[in-house]
Design a protein around this motif. Structure first.
Motif, PDB file in Angstrom:
ATOM      1  N   PRO A 129      -8.978  -8.185 -10.068  1.00  0.00           N
ATOM      2  CA  PRO A 129      -7.537  -7.992  -9.883  1.00  0.00           C
ATOM      3  C   PRO A 129      -6.736  -8.788 -10.895  1.00  0.00           C
ATOM      4  N   SER A 138     -11.229  -6.888  -4.103  1.00  0.00           N
ATOM      5  CA  SER A 138     -10.379  -5.993  -4.891  1.00  0.00           C
ATOM      6  C   SER A 138     -10.158  -4.681  -4.156  1.00  0.00           C
ATOM      7  N   ARG A 140      -8.468  -1.220  -3.082  1.00  0.00           N
ATOM      8  CA  ARG A 140      -7.702  -0.286  -3.904  1.00  0.00           C
ATOM      9  C   ARG A 140      -7.531   1.024  -3.145  1.00  0.00           C
ATOM     10  N   GLU A 162      -6.073 -11.908   3.654  1.00  0.00           N
ATOM     11  CA  GLU A 162      -5.366 -11.337   2.500  1.00  0.00           C
ATOM     12  C   GLU A 162      -5.624  -9.836   2.379  1.00  0.00           C
ATOM     13  N   GLN A 163      -6.858  -9.428   2.561  1.00  0.00           N
ATOM     14  CA  GLN A 163      -7.164  -8.011   2.428  1.00  0.00           C
ATOM     15  C   GLN A 163      -6.558  -7.202   3.579  1.00  0.00           C
ATOM     16  N   TRP A 166      -2.982  -6.683   2.732  1.00  0.00           N
ATOM     17  CA  TRP A 166      -2.866  -5.615   1.730  1.00  0.00           C
ATOM     18  C   TRP A 166      -3.002  -4.252   2.401  1.00  0.00           C
ATOM     19  N   ALA A 169       0.115  -3.254   4.366  1.00  0.00           N
ATOM     20  CA  ALA A 169       1.194  -2.836   3.469  1.00  0.00           C
ATOM     21  C   ALA A 169       0.913  -1.457   2.877  1.00  0.00           C
ATOM     22  N   GLU A 170      -0.330  -1.207   2.501  1.00  0.00           N
ATOM     23  CA  GLU A 170      -0.695   0.074   1.906  1.00  0.00           C
ATOM     24  C   GLU A 170      -0.497   1.219   2.892  1.00  0.00           C
ATOM     25  N   THR A 181      -3.140   2.193  -6.530  1.00  0.00           N
ATOM     26  CA  THR A 181      -2.815   0.788  -6.535  1.00  0.00           C
ATOM     27  C   THR A 181      -4.062  -0.036  -6.337  1.00  0.00           C
ATOM     28  N   GLY A 182      -3.979  -1.290  -6.716  1.00  0.00           N
ATOM     29  CA  GLY A 182      -5.123  -2.177  -6.596  1.00  0.00           C
ATOM     30  C   GLY A 182      -5.847  -2.263  -7.910  1.00  0.00           C
TER      31      GLY A 182
END
Length: 324
Positions: A129, A138, A140, A162-163, A166, A169-170, A181-182
């Motif tokens: 990333p 990572s 995506r 953290e993932q 993500w 949000a995705e 993205t990613g």
């Protein structure tokens, strides 16, 4: 591999004579995904003396082609190498690119607990990333046809805070708005970050299933933060979760979402192993996944199996339901 013969013609017969490959039984459009898992590639000697993971991956691809299948994507849900065989990644990379080129569709892979995040950076779609470290996850999102594929890294056995953030949000974005993205969103034919929305929904791919295996020794071997993951997925446009890890097929519905743990290319679990043990036998399998507005189906397919007991050529009327 186990001695036997491949018989893909039966799949070709059903695909070719029952209905167009792109239609479901109700006539809605159907997308086909080849779901491979648990390659366990090695750098030198074959695993357990007989398992050449890369060769088996290519054999599954060849089987699907001979069967006349027309996938829109190929996904590989982790354990790309056998632990301690990071030197196998370059050869695996070349094989993945060859498979992608031969089909002309994207080959999307994620990492499992046997994989090495830093060494796997050589693989397509696994670039580090931006601003991150080689050891970072990572995740995506990739748009393929009408579907968004969200690719997650559970190589530690969990997704982590953290993932998961993500992912949340995705999934708040309309399918397609975040596609591409990613880090390393994808490298193959059919992937476009600038495509319109993916109206059919989202498919999540990761290694660890968000539930346990029915085998006692693997009952707690699923995703460690499965509850947090399911809290995020519930009520979104996620239609299917494709995973692996158990080395036996498993299907479930979790929070209203179809979960399919695909069988392994490397070997299959002995389902009646002695208590307190885990055992595997030599069988290479993959999963054929169909996605449509009607639902999701996953069929386990053995790359090799014994000669058939019989071979029939039924007519379409014999295969179709009888209307009253």
């Amino acid at each position: 591999m186990t001695a036997g013969r491949s018989h893909p013609a039966g799949l070709a017969h059903l695909a070719g004579q029952m209905m167009p490959a792109s239609l479901s039984p109700t006539g809605s459009r159907r997308s086909t995904v080849l779901h491979l898992s648990d390659v366990h590639a090695t750098a030198a000697a074959p695993l357990y003396g007989v398992v050449d993971g890369i060769t088996r991956m290519c054999a599954a691809s060849d089987y699907a082609r001979a069967a006349g299948l027309e996938p829109e994507a190929i996904v590989i849900s982790g354990d790309l190498i056998e632990r301690g065989n990071s030197a196998a990644y370059p050869a695996l990379r070349d094989a993945l690119l060859d498979v992608e080129d031969s089909w002309g569709v994207p080959v999307l892979s994620v990492l499992g607990n046997h994989d090495d995040r830093a060494a796997a950076r050589v693989l397509p779609g696994h670039q580090a990333p931006a601003g991150g470290h080689a050891e970072d996850a990572s995740p995506r999102a990739v748009r393929v046809g009408e579907w968004r594929f969200v690719l997650l890294d559970s190589s530690t056995g969990a997704l982590g805070v953290e993932q998961l953030a993500w992912l949340e949000a995705e999934l708040k974005l309309p399918a397609g708005a975040g596609a591409g993205t990613g880090a390393g969103a994808g490298t193959g034919t059919g992937i476009s970050a600038d495509s319109p929305l993916a109206p059919s929904g989202t498919v999540v791919v990761m290694h660890h299933p968000p539930l346990g295996s029915p085998l006692p020794m693997l009952a707690r071997a699923g995703l460690r933060d499965a509850a947090d993951f399911l809290d995020i997925v519930e009520g979104t446009d996620v239609r299917a979760i494709l995973c692996g890890h158990f080395h036996h097929p498993l299907s479930a519905t979790m929070r209203g979402v179809h979960v399919s743990a695909g069988p392994a290319l490397a070997y299959h679990q002995v389902m009646d192993a002695e208590p307190g043990t885990v055992s595997g036998f030599d069988r290479s399998m993959f999963s054929l996944v169909h996605l449509s507005a009607d639902g999701v189906s996953a069929s386990s397919v053995g790359v090799e199996h014994p000669a058939p007991l019989f071979t029939l050529t039924p007519t379409l009327s014999q295969l179709s339901p009888v209307s009253s």
